[in-house]
Design a protein around this motif. Structure first.
Motif: not given
Length: 364
Positions: A168-173, A183-184, A203-205, A221-222
């Motif tokens: 699962v890709a976590n963003s912490g947007g 999140e990274s 990496a972040p986002n 990663a955004r």
């Protein structure tokens, strides 16, 4: 329901159609479903706008607010409607509604065996500093009942499954927007227990996450939209089969579609400092981890795309489609290109076309 003859020549074969989910601007309740008929009954392709409302007239508020994912699994079409806190499930053959699953702030869906797995921000839209951890919900695809869940990072996005593990890709947007930091990590869930067993620092986002034919995971990663630009990373198995960070390519990738060893992408890099949006296109070889093309087409139509918002590639013929969100509040466009990048046709869609899935002919 509007029937539009695209003028494109149909390629008769296993793929007989494509559903396109239009997000619709947030708060406008304008998510809609379009259908591209590729069956070739009259040798041409036809495009039908807003079919869900027409085929399901008794569904209150039609699809709802912000369509975020569109997938076909078996004989069913799954539509993740983010701000309406639900997943609509319909017959893939005709988009006639079967039912829905209530999931708060849902984002993406993936499948294995009898179950669907839906990522969820859990909290309300733009919950800010008080946002709870995100979750992945396990849903029985036959009964449409939630049977389990697992907490992951903040604001989880796209997922992929390898063996008995869900990534699962976590963003912490939301956290990033309130200054708490993005999140990274990629969460690893053991599907047998529905427990998070690992987190891989990337990496972040993080946003999109897709599996290739070499058991590698590609994750976008955004960045932070300021000094840290968007990029794409790959995860690979170590000697024991455990996934680890393999490396990254210094290339902005906003969305992608993998066919064979080719990763087709577009990148839209926004800079808050310069207030500009830089768009790029290309192909990455997933085996060599090299950008092998910095273009998808030389046709002038691709340079006229105002805001690319989705991409999908025919896995058989490798012709491809790009989705243009235009100004986000009016009709977008779907553009079709032949495998060599030659422009074929374009058609108006609903608002913010972004997610698509091919319909394959049923095998008797």
């Amino acid at each position: 329901m509007e029937n539009i003859d695209t003028g494109g020549k149909a390629q008769k074969g296993e793929i007989i159609g494509m559903y396109l989910l239009n997000e619709g601007n947030m708060g406008s309740n304008k998510s809609s479903l379009d259908y591209l008929d590729l069956s070739g009954d009259d040798e041409t392709t036809h495009y039908y706008r807003n079919i869900y409302q027409e085929r399901n007239p008794n569904t209150v508020m039609a699809l709802g607010d912000v369509g975020n994912d569109c997938q076909i699994y078996g004989s069913r079409l799954w539509l993740v409607i983010n701000c309406s806190n639900k997943v609509e499930v319909a017959r893939a053959a005709d988009a006639v509604r079967i039912g829905k699953v209530d999931i708060p702030n849902c984002r993406y869906v993936t499948f294995k065996d009898q179950y669907a797995y839906v990522s969820s921000y859990v909290g309300t839209v733009y919950g800010g500093s008080n946002s709870p951890l995100g979750s992945v919900y396990k849903v029985d695809t036959l009964t449409l009942q939630k049977v389990d869940s697992c907490s992951v990072g903040y604001q989880p996005e796209e997922m992929a499954i390898i063996g008995n593990h869900l990534y699962v890709a976590n963003s912490g947007g939301y956290q990033g927007m309130t200054g708490q930091g993005y999140e990274s990590t990629v969460s690893v869930i053991d599907l047998a227990t529905m427990h998070e067993v690992d987190k891989i620092e990337v990496a972040p986002n993080l946003h999109h996450l897709k599996l290739d034919n070499h058991n590698q995971l590609w994750v976008t990663a955004r960045g932070n939209y300021m000094d840290e630009k968007s990029s794409i990373y790959w995860l690979e198995p170590d000697a024991n089969g455990k996934m680890k960070l393999g490396g990254h390519i210094n290339q902005s990738v906003s969305d992608l579609c993998i066919v064979g060893d080719s990763l087709y992408f577009y990148g839209a890099q926004w800079s808050e400092v310069e207030m500009t949006n830089t768009v790029t296109y290309g192909i990455i070889n997933v085996k060599t981890h090299q950008v092998v093309s910095t273009s998808l087409s030389d046709a002038p139509e691709i340079s006229k795309i105002r805001m690319p918002y989705g991409i999908i590639v025919n896995p058989i013929h490798r012709d491809f489609y790009l989705m243009d969100a235009k100004n986000y509040v009016s009709s977008g466009e779907l553009l079709h290109f032949l495998p060599d990048g030659t422009f074929d046709w374009k058609v108006k869609t609903g608002d913010i076309p972004a997610h698509a899935a091919f319909l394959v002919k049923c095998k008797n």
